[in-house]
Motif scaffolding. Structure first.
Motif, PDB file in Angstrom:
ATOM      1  N   LEU A   1       0.822  -1.221   0.000  1.00 44.22           N
ATOM      2  CA  LEU A   1       0.000   0.000   0.000  1.00 44.22           C
ATOM      3  C   LEU A   1       0.851   1.263   0.000  1.00 44.22           C
ATOM      4  O   LEU A   1       0.445   2.280  -0.564  1.00 44.22           O
ATOM      5  CB  LEU A   1      -0.922   0.021   1.221  1.00 44.22           C
ATOM      6  CG  LEU A   1      -2.075  -0.980   1.188  1.00 44.22           C
ATOM      7  CD1 LEU A   1      -2.867  -0.901   2.481  1.00 44.22           C
ATOM      8  CD2 LEU A   1      -2.985  -0.716   0.005  1.00 44.22           C
ATOM      9  N   SER A   2       2.013   1.185   0.638  1.00 45.70           N
ATOM     10  CA  SER A   2       2.818   2.412   0.738  1.00 45.70           C
ATOM     11  C   SER A   2       3.237   2.893  -0.649  1.00 45.70           C
ATOM     12  O   SER A   2       3.658   4.032  -0.817  1.00 45.70           O
ATOM     13  CB  SER A   2       4.030   2.202   1.642  1.00 45.70           C
ATOM     14  OG  SER A   2       4.700   1.045   1.228  1.00 45.70           O
TER      15      SER A   2
ATOM     16  N   THR B   1       0.850   5.694   5.959  1.00 46.00           N
ATOM     17  CA  THR B   1       0.323   4.383   5.574  1.00 46.00           C
ATOM     18  C   THR B   1       0.343   3.395   6.740  1.00 46.00           C
ATOM     19  O   THR B   1      -0.525   2.539   6.856  1.00 46.00           O
ATOM     20  CB  THR B   1       1.156   3.817   4.406  1.00 46.00           C
ATOM     21  OG1 THR B   1       1.288   4.843   3.435  1.00 46.00           O
ATOM     22  CG2 THR B   1       0.492   2.622   3.778  1.00 46.00           C
TER      23      THR B   1
ATOM     24  N   GLY C   1       1.152   3.420  -2.937  1.00 43.32           N
ATOM     25  CA  GLY C   1       0.130   4.369  -3.398  1.00 43.32           C
ATOM     26  C   GLY C   1      -0.713   4.877  -2.261  1.00 43.32           C
ATOM     27  O   GLY C   1      -1.372   4.106  -1.595  1.00 43.32           O
ATOM     28  N   ARG C   2      -0.673   6.191  -2.028  1.00 43.26           N
ATOM     29  CA  ARG C   2      -1.477   6.812  -0.988  1.00 43.26           C
ATOM     30  C   ARG C   2      -2.943   6.737  -1.397  1.00 43.26           C
ATOM     31  O   ARG C   2      -3.249   6.824  -2.582  1.00 43.26           O
ATOM     32  CB  ARG C   2      -1.033   8.274  -0.849  1.00 43.26           C
ATOM     33  CG  ARG C   2      -1.515   8.997   0.379  1.00 43.26           C
ATOM     34  CD  ARG C   2      -0.699  10.276   0.567  1.00 43.26           C
ATOM     35  NE  ARG C   2      -0.878  11.235  -0.519  1.00 43.26           N
ATOM     36  CZ  ARG C   2      -1.853  12.122  -0.555  1.00 43.26           C
ATOM     37  NH1 ARG C   2      -2.748  12.166   0.392  1.00 43.26           N
ATOM     38  NH2 ARG C   2      -1.931  12.978  -1.540  1.00 43.26           N
ATOM     39  N   PRO C   3      -3.870   6.569  -0.435  1.00 41.52           N
ATOM     40  CA  PRO C   3      -5.275   6.549  -0.835  1.00 41.52           C
ATOM     41  C   PRO C   3      -5.697   7.885  -1.438  1.00 41.52           C
ATOM     42  O   PRO C   3      -5.153   8.915  -1.096  1.00 41.52           O
ATOM     43  CB  PRO C   3      -6.021   6.297   0.479  1.00 41.52           C
ATOM     44  CG  PRO C   3      -5.071   6.662   1.545  1.00 41.52           C
ATOM     45  CD  PRO C   3      -3.706   6.424   1.011  1.00 41.52           C
ATOM     46  N   ARG C   4      -6.674   7.786  -2.320  1.00 37.93           N
ATOM     47  CA  ARG C   4      -7.165   9.021  -2.946  1.00 37.93           C
ATOM     48  C   ARG C   4      -7.976   9.827  -1.947  1.00 37.93           C
ATOM     49  O   ARG C   4      -8.807   9.297  -1.236  1.00 37.93           O
ATOM     50  CB  ARG C   4      -8.087   8.669  -4.127  1.00 37.93           C
ATOM     51  CG  ARG C   4      -7.354   8.175  -5.324  1.00 37.93           C
ATOM     52  CD  ARG C   4      -8.332   8.118  -6.476  1.00 37.93           C
ATOM     53  NE  ARG C   4      -9.377   7.151  -6.221  1.00 37.93           N
ATOM     54  CZ  ARG C   4      -9.382   5.920  -6.723  1.00 37.93           C
ATOM     55  NH1 ARG C   4      -8.404   5.532  -7.478  1.00 37.93           N
ATOM     56  NH2 ARG C   4     -10.359   5.098  -6.470  1.00 37.93           N
TER      57      ARG C   4
ATOM     58  N   PHE D   1      -8.537   0.946   1.605  1.00 39.92           N
ATOM     59  CA  PHE D   1      -7.482   1.957   1.566  1.00 39.92           C
ATOM     60  C   PHE D   1      -7.781   3.020   0.510  1.00 39.92           C
ATOM     61  O   PHE D   1      -7.690   4.221   0.772  1.00 39.92           O
ATOM     62  CB  PHE D   1      -6.156   1.248   1.263  1.00 39.92           C
ATOM     63  CG  PHE D   1      -4.942   2.138   1.338  1.00 39.92           C
ATOM     64  CD1 PHE D   1      -4.435   2.556   2.551  1.00 39.92           C
ATOM     65  CD2 PHE D   1      -4.282   2.523   0.178  1.00 39.92           C
ATOM     66  CE1 PHE D   1      -3.307   3.355   2.619  1.00 39.92           C
ATOM     67  CE2 PHE D   1      -3.151   3.320   0.234  1.00 39.92           C
ATOM     68  CZ  PHE D   1      -2.665   3.738   1.462  1.00 39.92           C
TER      69      PHE D   1
END
Ligand SMILES: [Zn+2]
Lengths: 150, 203
Positions: free
Chosen positions: A69-70, B23, A72-75, B63
């Motif tokens: 996940l790191s 994150t 891509g940051r959440p929108r 997420f």
């Protein structure tokens, strides 16, 4: 009660402490071995269900997820602002270029004007279209998730 | 500040942190909801590899869509809803059944003949029959396996995760009354199936 016995609905409600005519049901249970047996079956079933092994948590899931996940940051809703502004800028730029088309045509006199204008128009249209569909997609995702919650 | 307001505020801070780029803070959402997500995915989907991918998919969706969380339910319920929908989509893509009717036309059930026989002849107490807990739980597991993914999931959310009909309704998108009636039928089907099995073993 067709058969004179309690229904499964009544027995379940009684065992689960849900709203029911507890007094009548309790009284029947005291007197009736058949219904008492079903009551015991439900008690056993519910107690067994609560002790059945649940899903085991997977070691490393959290780390693996976070690692992936790191990337891509959440929108954020605000994240839409940047492409939106870029799109607007492109449209404004395109319009300006179109307005100054005579000057630009002279600037690129060695190129045929017949190519420049359609290319510019296509680029502007493409940008505007992308922004429009991106906004629509984002809206749809957010709407869908909100719908889910009622 | 009451507990709900405090929880809401904590969730808000957490979400802001994650949206701000932290994150690692997402890890606490994973820890808080992993059991529920697994419960749903494992009850809805049989294939072990698919389950693993689906759990990851669920968290990617959570997420990516965190900014869309509007506090209309608890965060775990929202995550549960995403898990449920991810599984429903998966089942439909694979053309697998989500729901099969456990018909119970009038909600009434006569005691089945096997049980009646036992009652007439001997002690009605099933516990007195010499089946140990392990065997009983194995029978129960097998019978649960025969339920549809939806019934299975409802049973576990209610009886293991101790969720209310309303919370289960928020996760599955079903009206509370429907959740209640599906659960009633699933419990009844389980009780009857297990009872029949015991009778068979007795013969
Ligand atoms: Zn009775």
């Amino acid at each position: 009660m067709k058969s004179g016995h309690l229904t499964d609905i009544e027995i379940q409600a009684y065992v689960l402490d849900e709203p029911a005519d507890r007094q009548t049901i309790g009284q029947h249970l005291e007197e009736c071995a058949v219904c008492r047996s079903r009551e015991a079956e439900y008690r056993q079933l519910f107690s067994d269900l609560s002790v059945l092994p649940g899903p085991v948590s997977e070691p490393g899931l959290e780390e693996e997820l976070l690692r992936r996940l790191s990337a891509g940051r959440p929108r954020r809703s605000q994240d839409i602002l940047l492409p939106f502004l870029t799109g607007m800028l492109a449209i404004a730029g395109g319009t300006a270029i179109y307005a100054c088309r005579w000057y630009i045509r002279n600037l690129f006199a060695y190129l045929s004007g017949g190519y420049i204008l359609p290319s510019l128009a296509a680029a502007v249209l493409f940008l505007a279209g992308s922004v429009f569909f991106m906004l629509k997609k984002h809206r749809r995702e957010v709407d869908m998730l909100n719908l889910l919650i009622r | 500040m009451n507990e709900t307001t405090e929880n809401r505020l904590l969730t808000k801070v957490l979400i802001e942190k994650i949206l701000g780029g932290d994150t690692r803070a997402f890890g606490s959402i994973v820890r808080e909801t992993e059991k529920l997500v697994r419960q749903i995915v494992f009850k809805m989907v049989d294939n072990a590899e698919d389950r693993r991918d689906l759990v990851q998919d669920v968290y990617f969706k959570v997420f990516q869509n965190l900014s869309g969380f509007k506090f209309q339910s608890k965060l775990p319920t929202w995550v549960g809803r995403i898990a449920y929908n991810t599984c429903v989509n998966h089942l439909s893509k694979k053309k697998l059944t989500l729901f099969s009717d456990l018909s119970d036309p009038d909600g009434e059930e006569d005691v089945h003949p096997g049980l009646q026989q036992t009652l007439d002849g001997r002690s009605p107490n099933k516990e007195e029959q010499a089946l140990d807990e392990k065997e009983r739980l194995a029978i129960l597991q097998a019978e649960i396996g025969r339920l549809s993914p939806l019934h299975r999931t409802l049973i576990f959310l209610y009886h293991q995760d101790e969720m209310s009909y309303q919370e289960i309704g928020q996760i599955t998108g079903l009206p509370d009354g429907t959740v209640k009636s599906y659960l009633f039928r699933a419990r009844k089907a389980l009780r009857e199936a297990i009872s029949k099995k015991y009778d068979k073993e007795e013969l």
